[in-house]
Design a protein around this motif. Structure first.
Motif, PDB file in Angstrom:
ATOM      1  N   ALA A 175     -13.284   1.022 -10.906  1.00 46.06           N
ATOM      2  CA  ALA A 175     -13.198   1.695  -9.696  1.00 46.06           C
ATOM      3  C   ALA A 175     -11.734   2.236  -9.533  1.00 46.06           C
ATOM      4  O   ALA A 175     -10.715   1.597  -9.748  1.00 46.06           O
ATOM      5  N   VAL A 176     -11.672   3.292  -8.545  1.00 44.38           N
ATOM      6  CA  VAL A 176     -10.536   3.909  -8.243  1.00 44.38           C
ATOM      7  C   VAL A 176     -10.459   3.901  -6.739  1.00 44.38           C
ATOM      8  O   VAL A 176     -11.227   4.594  -5.852  1.00 44.38           O
ATOM      9  N   LEU A 177      -9.556   3.104  -6.044  1.00 41.60           N
ATOM     10  CA  LEU A 177      -9.554   2.942  -4.416  1.00 41.60           C
ATOM     11  C   LEU A 177      -8.507   3.443  -3.987  1.00 41.60           C
ATOM     12  O   LEU A 177      -7.150   3.462  -4.187  1.00 41.60           O
ATOM     13  N   GLU A 178      -8.836   4.511  -3.477  1.00 39.10           N
ATOM     14  CA  GLU A 178      -7.585   5.591  -2.621  1.00 39.10           C
ATOM     15  C   GLU A 178      -7.252   4.940  -1.436  1.00 39.10           C
ATOM     16  O   GLU A 178      -7.890   4.731  -0.588  1.00 39.10           O
ATOM     17  N   HIS A 179      -5.905   4.679  -1.256  1.00 34.56           N
ATOM     18  CA  HIS A 179      -5.276   4.205  -0.007  1.00 34.56           C
ATOM     19  C   HIS A 179      -5.455   5.198   0.817  1.00 34.56           C
ATOM     20  O   HIS A 179      -5.010   6.458   0.993  1.00 34.56           O
ATOM     21  N   PRO A 180      -5.795   4.631   2.130  1.00 36.41           N
ATOM     22  CA  PRO A 180      -6.021   5.821   3.153  1.00 36.41           C
ATOM     23  C   PRO A 180      -4.384   6.216   3.612  1.00 36.41           C
ATOM     24  O   PRO A 180      -3.210   5.635   3.560  1.00 36.41           O
ATOM     25  N   GLY A 181      -4.628   7.498   3.783  1.00 32.86           N
ATOM     26  CA  GLY A 181      -3.354   8.330   4.213  1.00 32.86           C
ATOM     27  C   GLY A 181      -2.740   8.862   2.915  1.00 32.86           C
ATOM     28  O   GLY A 181      -1.454   9.493   2.871  1.00 32.86           O
ATOM     29  N   ARG A 182      -3.130   8.687   1.695  1.00 32.83           N
ATOM     30  CA  ARG A 182      -2.616   8.895   0.318  1.00 32.83           C
ATOM     31  C   ARG A 182      -1.126   8.486   0.106  1.00 32.83           C
ATOM     32  O   ARG A 182      -0.473   9.377  -0.238  1.00 32.83           O
ATOM     33  N   SER A 183      -0.745   7.456   0.641  1.00 34.26           N
ATOM     34  CA  SER A 183       0.534   6.971   0.591  1.00 34.26           C
ATOM     35  C   SER A 183       0.796   6.132  -0.617  1.00 34.26           C
ATOM     36  O   SER A 183      -0.255   5.518  -0.982  1.00 34.26           O
ATOM     37  N   PRO A 184       2.004   6.093  -1.362  1.00 37.31           N
ATOM     38  CA  PRO A 184       2.166   5.233  -2.504  1.00 37.31           C
ATOM     39  C   PRO A 184       2.109   3.902  -2.345  1.00 37.31           C
ATOM     40  O   PRO A 184       2.422   3.290  -1.228  1.00 37.31           O
ATOM     41  N   VAL A 185       1.195   3.167  -3.255  1.00 36.29           N
ATOM     42  CA  VAL A 185       0.634   1.928  -3.152  1.00 36.29           C
ATOM     43  C   VAL A 185       1.675   1.050  -3.958  1.00 36.29           C
ATOM     44  O   VAL A 185       2.003   1.022  -4.967  1.00 36.29           O
ATOM     45  N   ARG A 186       2.409   0.057  -3.240  1.00 36.08           N
ATOM     46  CA  ARG A 186       3.425  -0.872  -3.751  1.00 36.08           C
ATOM     47  C   ARG A 186       2.898  -2.275  -4.277  1.00 36.08           C
ATOM     48  O   ARG A 186       3.632  -2.734  -5.088  1.00 36.08           O
ATOM     49  N   VAL A 187       1.949  -2.685  -3.690  1.00 38.33           N
ATOM     50  CA  VAL A 187       1.380  -4.316  -3.910  1.00 38.33           C
ATOM     51  C   VAL A 187      -0.057  -4.160  -3.859  1.00 38.33           C
ATOM     52  O   VAL A 187      -0.539  -3.458  -3.052  1.00 38.33           O
ATOM     53  N   CYS A 188      -0.434  -5.029  -4.795  1.00 35.68           N
ATOM     54  CA  CYS A 188      -2.222  -5.378  -4.456  1.00 35.68           C
ATOM     55  C   CYS A 188      -2.326  -6.754  -5.019  1.00 35.68           C
ATOM     56  O   CYS A 188      -1.437  -7.168  -5.785  1.00 35.68           O
ATOM     57  N   ALA A 189      -3.477  -7.539  -4.302  1.00 35.41           N
ATOM     58  CA  ALA A 189      -3.703  -8.715  -4.589  1.00 35.41           C
ATOM     59  C   ALA A 189      -5.027  -9.062  -4.459  1.00 35.41           C
ATOM     60  O   ALA A 189      -5.610  -8.723  -3.337  1.00 35.41           O
ATOM     61  N   PHE A 190      -5.616  -9.998  -5.306  1.00 39.91           N
ATOM     62  CA  PHE A 190      -7.035 -10.450  -4.984  1.00 39.91           C
ATOM     63  C   PHE A 190      -7.133 -11.659  -4.327  1.00 39.91           C
ATOM     64  O   PHE A 190      -6.011 -12.496  -4.354  1.00 39.91           O
ATOM     65  N   SER A 191      -7.979 -11.819  -3.611  1.00 35.96           N
ATOM     66  CA  SER A 191      -8.164 -13.370  -2.770  1.00 35.96           C
ATOM     67  C   SER A 191      -8.709 -14.299  -3.716  1.00 35.96           C
ATOM     68  O   SER A 191      -9.185 -13.846  -4.769  1.00 35.96           O
ATOM     69  N   PRO A 192      -8.599 -15.666  -3.666  1.00 37.26           N
ATOM     70  CA  PRO A 192      -8.996 -16.608  -4.569  1.00 37.26           C
ATOM     71  C   PRO A 192     -10.115 -16.676  -5.048  1.00 37.26           C
ATOM     72  O   PRO A 192     -10.754 -17.149  -6.115  1.00 37.26           O
ATOM     73  N   ASP A 193     -11.331 -15.999  -4.093  1.00 40.68           N
ATOM     74  CA  ASP A 193     -12.647 -16.080  -4.121  1.00 40.68           C
ATOM     75  C   ASP A 193     -12.961 -14.894  -4.823  1.00 40.68           C
ATOM     76  O   ASP A 193     -14.292 -14.659  -4.990  1.00 40.68           O
ATOM     77  N   SER A 194     -12.453 -14.082  -5.260  1.00 46.35           N
ATOM     78  CA  SER A 194     -12.433 -12.223  -5.602  1.00 46.35           C
ATOM     79  C   SER A 194     -13.349 -11.636  -4.646  1.00 46.35           C
ATOM     80  O   SER A 194     -13.759 -10.479  -4.966  1.00 46.35           O
TER      81      SER A 194
END
Length: 457
Positions: free
Chosen positions: A90-109
């Protein structure tokens, strides 16, 4: 002792992040690529490097089961990769098309969070690969994010220097606005949660680092009704320049950090004691990570290299031992981590209990529990006397460990997202077969609380 066992020199620009799964190590770089290695010998996977981003890649995160890898970039996307093929899921486009600096999964996915340069946070339903809601802080850049072990809270850090606690409704529960002077650079929860002294209080440890050259350890306490509080436990000063990254070991006993002064420091986490200072990188150390399954640390640098270190005195949740591959990896279908984790512990079968024991590194007890027909409800009712007298578990340390693990299971009911009306208002435990109550709460023989109601009263 910490020894350097491997140096990876495949990236052509600054290494920005590194992260382990049970079997893999992923690194990402300003060279627009993500590289993935086997941890058994640190050979690169056949489909690596992953080249789906058009600009520098700032962060990457494995789903807890290791089946997926998320990476985020200046190109304003978070890309989800399949780890069995290297294909884009999947490609998840950030709202506002701003550069994405960090991402993290929750422990239950179930959830994925991404933070951007315009201060926005996007919370994604990972099961449907769709956005749930957005929030954030205006006029700053989100550069750090970490989920609590229960998965119902996460903390963000920004270039303002603030740390903020959010729930899954993206409601801000707490803000530490002067956590780090000149800006936060990274934050991470310890993997374990602890029960506080106030009955239904749960507590978490979290580390954060920043441009003020400090590494800090915090205690975060949470109650369903009173919300969150943060207390500073330790301020660690083992590095002399901005600290850019930090990571807890899988058992929460060690903490590693990387700095602009080109050093890597390893601390004993509970007291903040400096154990080791490592100086093999030639430029800023921008990334560091502990393995969840082995006594390994990975560190990445602006010298374009990734160093892999072995901690000889052990730092893993399983006493420093490698787990068999089939036990370390579990299914991620449906956004959950295997069969028993989809159920409340009280509903586990005997096989679910065996699976849980193996997951917790208690394989030696599997046959004993099976011989005594211990299912989920029996598991929750166990005490030290029953383990010693009825089940003949002779080791006092082993008895203490299993009781601690059972207490952790009970505490998790406070952080599972179960509707509040299904939790006992006194103990916050899940009620069994609840019905509408009018002022009376009855204790059932199973140890849960059943409520009774008479029509018209």
């Amino acid at each position: 002792m910490v020894s350097l066992i491997c140096t990876l020199q495949d990236h052509r620009d600054d290494v920005n992040w590194c992260v382990f799964s049970a079997k893999l190590l992923a690194t990402c770089s300003a060279d627009k690529t993500v590289r993935v290695y086997y941890t058994k010998d640190f050979s690169e996977l056949p489909f690596s490097p992953l080249s789906g981003h058009g600009y520098p890649v700032h962060c990457c995160s494995f789903s807890p089961c290791g089946q997926y890898l998320a990476s985020c970039s200046t190109d304003a996307t978070t890309v989800v990769w399949q780890m069995d093929s290297g294909e884009i899921e999947a490609v998840l486009e950030h709202p506002g098309r701003s550069p994405v600096r960090v991402c993290a999964f929750s422990p239950d996915s179930v959830h994925l969070v991404s933070g951007a340069s315009d201060g926005t946070l996007a919370l994604w339903d990972f099961t449907s690969r769709s956005i749930l809601r957005t929030g954030g802080v205006a006029d700053t850049t989100m550069v750090a994010c970490s989920f609590s072990p229960c998965g119902q809270l996460f903390v963000s850090g920004s270039m303002y220097g603030d740390l903020r606690v959010w729930n899954l409704e993206l409601k801000q529960l707490y803000a530490e606005k002067s956590a780090h002077d000149l800006g936060v650079t990274c934050c991470q929860f310890a993997p374990q949660m602890q029960k506080g002294t106030g009955g239904n209080v749960v507590q978490f440890r979290m580390a954060s680092c920043g441009q003020d050259s400090l590494l800090k350890v915090w205690n975060i306490s949470y109650t369903p009704h009173a919300g969150c509080k943060m207390q500073l436990l330790h301020t660690l000063t083992g590095q002399t320049a901005p600290v850019l990254s930090c990571s807890f070991s899988a058992d929460g006993q060690m903490l590693v950090s990387g700095s602009v002064d080109k050093t890597v420091t390893v601390y004993e986490a509970s007291q903040g004691t400096l154990l080791y200072t490592l100086s093999q990188h030639e430029r800023y150390v921008t990334a560091c990570a502990f393995s969840p399954m082995a006594p390994l640390i990975a560190t990445g640098s602006m010298d374009k290299s990734v160093n892999v270190w072995r901690v000889e005195d052990g730092c893993s949740t399983h006493e420093g031992k490698f787990l068999p591959g089939e036990e370390a990896a579990s299914s991620c279908e449906g956004g959950k981590m295997g069969g028993h984790s989809r159920l409340m512990p009280s509903d586990w079968s005997e096989d679910d209990v065996s699976s849980w024991l193996r997951q917790e590194g208690l394989e030696a007890l599997v046959d004993v529990f099976k011989a005594n027909n211990i299912d989920g409800s029996e598991l929750l009712a166990l005490n030290k006397d029953a383990l010693a007298t009825d089940m003949k578990v002779e080791s006092m340390g082993l008895r203490s460990k299993i009781i601690r693990k059972i207490e952790e299971l009970k505490m998790e009911s406070m952080c599972t997202g179960v509707p509040d009306e299904y939790l006992c208002p006194i103990t916050r435990e899940l009620m069994k077969d609840p019905v509408i109550a009018a002022g009376e709460c009855w204790w059932s023989t199973s140890g849960f609380h059943d409520c009774a109601y008479e029509e018209g009263t």
